[in-house]
Design an enzyme around this catalytic site. Structure first.
Site, PDB file in Angstrom:
ATOM      1  N   GLY A 199       0.880  -1.172   0.000  1.00 11.74           N
ATOM      2  CA  GLY A 199       0.000   0.000   0.000  1.00 11.74           C
ATOM      3  C   GLY A 199       0.906   1.206   0.000  1.00 11.74           C
ATOM      4  CB  SER A 251       5.561   2.621   3.860  1.00  8.62           C
ATOM      5  OG  SER A 251       6.231   3.589   3.081  1.00  8.62           O
ATOM      6  CB  CYS A 305       5.135  -3.864  -1.521  1.00  8.39           C
ATOM      7  SG  CYS A 305       5.579  -2.676  -2.779  1.00  8.39           S
ATOM      8  NE  ARG A 312       8.300   5.298   1.002  1.00  7.86           N
ATOM      9  CZ  ARG A 312       7.663   6.446   0.788  1.00  7.86           C
ATOM     10  NH1 ARG A 312       8.248   7.594   1.049  1.00  7.86           N
ATOM     11  NH2 ARG A 312       6.445   6.436   0.290  1.00  7.86           N
ATOM     12  CB  ILE A 361       2.889  -2.382  -7.568  1.00  3.45           C
ATOM     13  CG1 ILE A 361       2.345  -3.608  -8.315  1.00  3.45           C
ATOM     14  CG2 ILE A 361       2.013  -1.147  -7.808  1.00  3.45           C
ATOM     15  CD1 ILE A 361       1.040  -4.160  -7.766  1.00  3.45           C
ATOM     16  NE  ARG A 362       3.140   4.067  -6.085  1.00  5.88           N
ATOM     17  CZ  ARG A 362       3.339   4.644  -4.911  1.00  5.88           C
ATOM     18  NH1 ARG A 362       4.371   5.423  -4.713  1.00  5.88           N
ATOM     19  NH2 ARG A 362       2.504   4.437  -3.922  1.00  5.88           N
ATOM     20  CG  HIS A 366       2.080  -6.061  -4.401  1.00  8.90           C
ATOM     21  ND1 HIS A 366       1.140  -5.625  -3.512  1.00  8.90           N
ATOM     22  CD2 HIS A 366       2.896  -5.023  -4.622  1.00  8.90           C
ATOM     23  CE1 HIS A 366       1.360  -4.369  -3.205  1.00  8.90           C
ATOM     24  NE2 HIS A 366       2.423  -3.974  -3.869  1.00  8.90           N
ATOM     25  CD  GLU A 396      -0.469  -8.751  -2.453  1.00 13.05           C
ATOM     26  OE1 GLU A 396       0.599  -9.388  -2.370  1.00 13.05           O
ATOM     27  OE2 GLU A 396      -0.507  -7.525  -2.589  1.00 13.05           O
TER      28      GLU A 396
END
Ligand code: GLN
Length: 192
Positions: free
Chosen positions: A48, A50, A80, A109, A137-138, A173, A175
């Site tokens: 998400g 941080s 992540c 990051r 993802i980023r 990720h 999931e």
């Protein structure tokens, strides 16, 4: 395993983690309160944002309880943004950004740039007998590994997964690709 696995449900893709455990036939519950930490067998800190997860953890009064529970040995799996939250040191954080810590590593990051630099890869992962489908993802990168063990790298050698004692941390990720093998590894090796 008598207690369900907990997934920190303040922000990010906690629902997808709950679904991954459901696919594996393992009970899992969202965690939003400190009192719930003693009712789970392990804790996932999801991807998400941080900075937001850290701020909400303060607002919900779970920040110190989570840090203490991780330190006390609660099996914990950060993905992540969750990896960032479990790193002792971070690069590229906002002013005053706090982490729970636990992994003796430095995490940078947004190390791949912005959203358009998101990508998928197949990774070799120590403890998993086949390539793991991973969505970045980023994503952060683990730029310095001190007390932790490297579990997976990209082909160019950049570190994307580490473990240390009761903690597993990964940059990607797992999931969202439908590949539940890292969740399975977390259950098998950490939650037990
Ligand atoms: N870039 C986000 C952060 O710094 C992490 C991205 C993610 O969790 N997908 O928190």
């Amino acid at each position: 395993m008598s207690l369900p696995v907990g997934v920190l449900a303040l922000q990010g893709d906690f629902r997808e983690h709950l679904q991954a455990f459901e696919r594996l036939g393992v009970a899992a519950v969202g965690v939003r309160a400190a009192s719930e930490l003693s009712q789970v067998s392990g804790l996932v800190i999801p991807g998400g944002e941080s900075t937001t997860i850290g701020k909400l953890a303060r607002i919900f009064n779970v920040f110190d309880p989570i840090r203490d529970a991780v330190k006390a040995g609660l099996p914990t799996f950060g993905t992540c943004a969750g990896l960032i939250m479990l790193a002792d040191d971070i690069l590229g954080g906002i002013d005053g950004q706090e982490t729970f810590g636990g992994l003796d590593v430095t995490v940078s990051r947004n190390a791949f740039g912005n959203q358009s630099d998101s990508f998928e890869a197949e990774l070799q992962f120590i403890g998993i007998g086949h390539p793991v489908k991973a969505a970045f993802i980023r994503a952060p990168i683990i730029t310095e590994v001190r007390g932790a063990d490297v579990r997976s790298t990209l082909e160019d050698g950049r570190v994307v997964a580490v473990s240390q004692d009761n903690i597993l941390g990964i940059s990607f990720h797992p999931e969202v690709t439908g590949d539940d093998s890292v969740h399975e590894l977390f259950l098998r090796e950490f939650v037990k």
